[in-house]
Design an enzyme around this catalytic site. Structure first.
Site, PDB file in Angstrom:
ATOM      1  N   CYS A   2       0.969  -1.284  -0.123  1.00  0.00           N
ATOM      2  CA  CYS A   2       0.033  -0.034  -0.001  1.00  0.00           C
ATOM      3  C   CYS A   2       1.001   1.525   0.096  1.00  0.00           C
ATOM      4  CB  CYS A   2      -0.929   0.047   1.261  1.00  0.00           C
ATOM      5  SG  CYS A   2      -1.873  -1.443   1.422  1.00  0.00           S
ATOM      6  N   ARG A  27       5.548  -0.564  -5.915  1.00  0.00           N
ATOM      7  CA  ARG A  27       5.451  -1.560  -4.841  1.00  0.00           C
ATOM      8  C   ARG A  27       4.463  -2.439  -4.730  1.00  0.00           C
ATOM      9  NH1 ARG A  27       7.617   2.016  -0.375  1.00  0.00           N
ATOM     10  NH2 ARG A  27       6.119   0.794   0.870  1.00  0.00           N
ATOM     11  N   ASN A  99      -2.120   2.350   5.660  1.00  0.00           N
ATOM     12  CA  ASN A  99      -1.049   1.417   5.441  1.00  0.00           C
ATOM     13  C   ASN A  99      -0.994   0.428   6.721  1.00  0.00           C
ATOM     14  OD1 ASN A  99      -0.878   2.393   2.809  1.00  0.00           O
ATOM     15  ND2 ASN A  99       1.264   2.739   3.195  1.00  0.00           N
ATOM     16  N   GLY A 100      -1.125  -0.947   6.709  1.00  0.00           N
ATOM     17  CA  GLY A 100      -0.785  -1.804   7.650  1.00  0.00           C
ATOM     18  C   GLY A 100      -1.966  -2.499   8.080  1.00  0.00           C
ATOM     19  N   GLU A 483      16.904 -19.136  -4.619  1.00  0.00           N
ATOM     20  CA  GLU A 483      16.750 -17.720  -5.412  1.00  0.00           C
ATOM     21  C   GLU A 483      15.995 -17.768  -6.731  1.00  0.00           C
ATOM     22  OE1 GLU A 483      16.138 -14.999  -4.250  1.00  0.00           O
ATOM     23  OE2 GLU A 483      16.670 -13.396  -5.572  1.00  0.00           O
ATOM     24  N   LYS A 487      12.644 -16.218  -8.168  1.00  0.00           N
ATOM     25  CA  LYS A 487      12.451 -15.392  -9.218  1.00  0.00           C
ATOM     26  C   LYS A 487      11.384 -15.943 -10.159  1.00  0.00           C
ATOM     27  CE  LYS A 487      13.617 -12.542  -7.893  1.00  0.00           C
ATOM     28  NZ  LYS A 487      14.477 -12.197  -6.684  1.00  0.00           N
ATOM     29  N   GLU A 490       8.000 -15.913  -9.213  1.00  0.00           N
ATOM     30  CA  GLU A 490       7.527 -14.522  -9.235  1.00  0.00           C
ATOM     31  C   GLU A 490       7.040 -13.695 -10.282  1.00  0.00           C
ATOM     32  OE1 GLU A 490       9.443 -11.968  -5.632  1.00  0.00           O
ATOM     33  OE2 GLU A 490      11.019 -12.902  -7.027  1.00  0.00           O
ATOM     34  N   HIS A 506      15.985 -38.556  -2.809  1.00  0.00           N
ATOM     35  CA  HIS A 506      15.048 -38.684  -1.469  1.00  0.00           C
ATOM     36  C   HIS A 506      13.563 -38.467  -1.600  1.00  0.00           C
ATOM     37  CE1 HIS A 506      18.536 -40.044   0.620  1.00  0.00           C
ATOM     38  NE2 HIS A 506      19.164 -38.966   0.422  1.00  0.00           N
ATOM     39  N   LYS A 605       6.328  -4.596  -3.282  1.00  0.00           N
ATOM     40  CA  LYS A 605       7.687  -4.560  -3.164  1.00  0.00           C
ATOM     41  C   LYS A 605       8.103  -4.526  -1.772  1.00  0.00           C
ATOM     42  CE  LYS A 605      11.749  -3.583  -4.634  1.00  0.00           C
ATOM     43  NZ  LYS A 605      12.412  -4.872  -5.168  1.00  0.00           N
TER      44      LYS A 605
END
Ligand code: F6R
Length: 610
Positions: A2, A27, A99-100, A483, A487, A490, A506, A605
């Site tokens: 937000c 964001r 926000n929050g 990572e 990526k 995402e 395994h 973000k």
């Protein structure tokens, strides 16, 4: 996540609010809205699901003109991403953006409903608007009523409020969600990130935890958590270094991938002597504190957590210091046993990630030796609240998927490893000098890896029709594989999982067939032969292999095996180098899939909520 923008001025502020929202778009959000106290002396709003451009188009068709207003981009937490739930929320003459997360919103909602308030959204924010209206009945001054309101809120908030009955001001409160006041001439502004206001001012005042602010056109007043009137320092930005443009690149993400040699160079600048790391780069008290460190606890989220996982290999192998790494959302709620003389290290691009911040705050109660933040934002809460800091110099990262922040974090963590080893005398003979030399060469090596851009673009075609992928790595390359998988998930929305290559047999080997490409990073180290055997296990099941291999590893293309030759690099630095082709691979797969690369669906973000 937000975003908040607010303005009180002598001119029409609607375009300023919308431009501010656009600057916060990176964001991640799912709806946007604006509330303006109009020149007709009414409080009006416009909200739209989707992009800020849709809100802008709606405002072009039906303008709101006024000198006081607030605006918001919402990333849904409570209630679906629809217009009803988009901010600003109204209660009578009050408009609120938030926000929050308000954790006690259900209790408050029931109490307010019993008093006759009617809720029109499913959000936790709407309770703030009604609670404020209730408080205004007893105390008509908006600022005083806001102070009374926040006393009843549990959770995290950055709030901006306007009231049609008191149109001379904008009021704000910060607890757990950042807010900054932008100072103009005869006009003042508010935002959750100064970037939103760089169009109108270069002078900023950052609110601290618990602050309440009253922002008028020609005056700003701030009270701290204890209710004392306080002055906050004014920070002036004079450079244009933060200009946000994609240059020659199609996406911010690609631009940021290609910036890595430069930002790694910047992260090293001033931190190396001829053959040593300068320990004071971590702060004047660093040497004294580091000398006492016997353990390291790293806490972070997402990509930053992966950086921490790489650092564990380095800290134990090079500096001989036991290290634990944990995701912040788990650490903060767990009963943690702290070993004596443990340094708490948090890693964060933004420095505002709610879980990481909460973990740091908990850590302060747990008897750690001290805290260090490895962070990309010097004015962030994490930096302010940590004893020591190492700022990464990645510059602003706009693509939601983190790239250059990760590699600069790795550089920072290697500097930390060498510093701890140096102060404690635990590094092997000549190790520091060798690695300092290798670090100096790193930007050039990264440039060479980036030159493989078009080779990786071609490889990406193999993934165009695939729905699942495995990433394999061994040793410090395992977090690199994690990572790489993150990526790909995402930005291309392809399901990807990472395994240490030795774990394949395994369980996950059962998944391997010719629809499951397997991506591997293979530096030339003592695990190479073992990795090659793991890859044979994949080939034997028809799995197609994509291997990023050291040019000296002796691996070549074969049926179902695509080998990309990587420049040779010292094994310790290889996680930094091998990250590059995996970033490029995800990027080009996403481009082929036609996804929104810079703002992937559902993601934000800077994750300022739990
Ligand atoms: C992934 C990504 C996230 C962040 C995570 C932590 O590409 O960007 O996983 O790494 O949300 O954010 P920071 O580093 O700002 O604490």
């Amino acid at each position: 996540m937000c975003g908040i923008v607010g303005a009180v001025a002598e001119r029409n502020i609607t375009a300023i609010l919308v431009e501010g929202l656009k600057r916060l778009e990176y964001r991640g959000y799912d709806s946007a809205g604006v509330a303006v106290y109009t020149n007709d002396k009414t409080l009006e709003r416009m909200r739209r699901v989707g992009k800020v451009s849709e809100l802008e188009a709606a405002l072009a068709a039906q303008p709101l003109v006024g000198r006081l207003g607030i605006a918001h981009t919402r990333w849904a937490t409570h209630g679906a991403p629809n217009e009803r739930n988009a901010h600003p929320h109204f209660s009578g003459d009050i408009a609120v953006v938030h926000n929050g997360i308000i954790e006690n919103h259900e209790v408050l909602r029931e109490r307010l409903k019993a008093k006759g308030y009617v809720f029109t959204s499913d959000t936790d924010t709407e309770v703030i608007a009604h609670l404020l209206t209730e408080k205004l009945k007893a105390q008509p001054d908006l600022t005083i009523a806001l102070k009374a309101t926040v006393k009843e809120l549990h959770g995290a908030y950055g709030l901006a409020v306007i009231n049609a009955q008191q149109p001379d001001r904008l009021v704000a409160a910060r607890s757990g969600s950042p807010l900054v006041i932008g100072l103009g001439l005869g006009e003042n502004f508010l935002a959750s990130d100064q970037l939103a206001l760089r169009q109108v001012t270069d002078r900023f005042m950052y609110l601290e935890e618990g602050d309440i602010a009253e922002i008028r056109r020609d005056n700003v007043q701030i009270w701290d958590v204890s209710g004392q009137a306080v002055e906050r320092q004014i920070v002036q930005y004079s450079d244009g270094a933060e200009a946000a443009d994609k240059g020659e690149f199609r996406h911010y993400m690609l631009k940021e991938i290609h910036e890595q040699p430069t930002v790694v160079q910047r992260t090293l600048e001033g931190r190396l002597s001829q053959n040593q790391v300068l320990v004071q780069a971590f702060g004047p008290q660093a040497a004294e504190l580091f000398a006492k460190v016997r353990n390291v606890q790293i806490v972070a989220c997402g990509t930053s957590y992966h950086a921490g996982m790489v650092a564990r290999y380095w800290l134990e192998e090079l500096a001989g210091i036991p290290c634990q790494v944990e995701v912040a959302s788990e650490f903060r709620y767990r009963k943690v046993v702290v070993q004596p003389d443990t340094l708490f290290v948090s890693i964060s691009q933004s420095g505002e990630t709610a879980d990481t911040l909460a973990a740091l705050r908990n850590a302060k109660e747990l008897g750690f030796l001290g805290s260090l933040a490895i962070c990309n934002v010097g004015i962030s809460s994490l930096v302010r609240e940590s004893d020591l800091t190492l700022l990464t110099q990645a510059g602003r990262e706009i693509g939601v998927a983190s790239t250059k922040a990760f590699t600069t974090q790795l550089v920072g963590l290697l500097l930390l490893t060498l510093s701890l080893g140096q102060v404690r005398g635990t590094l092997g003979e000549g190790v520091e000098a060798t690695l300092v030399e290798e670090l100096r060469r790193l930007p050039t090596r990264l440039g060479e890896a980036l030159a493989m851009d078009s080779t990786v673009e071609k490889i990406a075609e193999l993934f165009a029709e695939k729905n699942h992928t495995l990433f394999l790595g061994r040793g410090a390359q395992f977090p690199v594989a994690m990572e790489g998988a993150l990526k790909l998930k995402e930005i291309s929305y392809i399901h990807a999982e990472a395994y240490p290559a030795g774990e394949l047999k395994h369980g996950p080997l059962a998944l391997v067939d010719n629809d499951m490409p397997v991506v591997t990073v293979a530096p030339n180290n003592e695990l190479l032969e073992k990795l090659k055997s793991n890859l044979q296990e994949v080939r034997a099941r028809g799995g197609e292999l994509i291997v990023f291999a050291d040019e000296k590893a002796g691996m070549t293309n074969g049926e179902g095996t695509h080998v990309v030759q990587m420049p040779h690099i010292h094994d310790i630095l290889s996680p930094i180098l091998y990250t590059i082709p995996l970033q490029l691979l995800s990027y080009y797969v996403a481009v082929l899939k036609g996804t929104d690369v810079d703002q992937p669906r559902n993601l934000a973000k800077s994750v300022t909520v739990e």
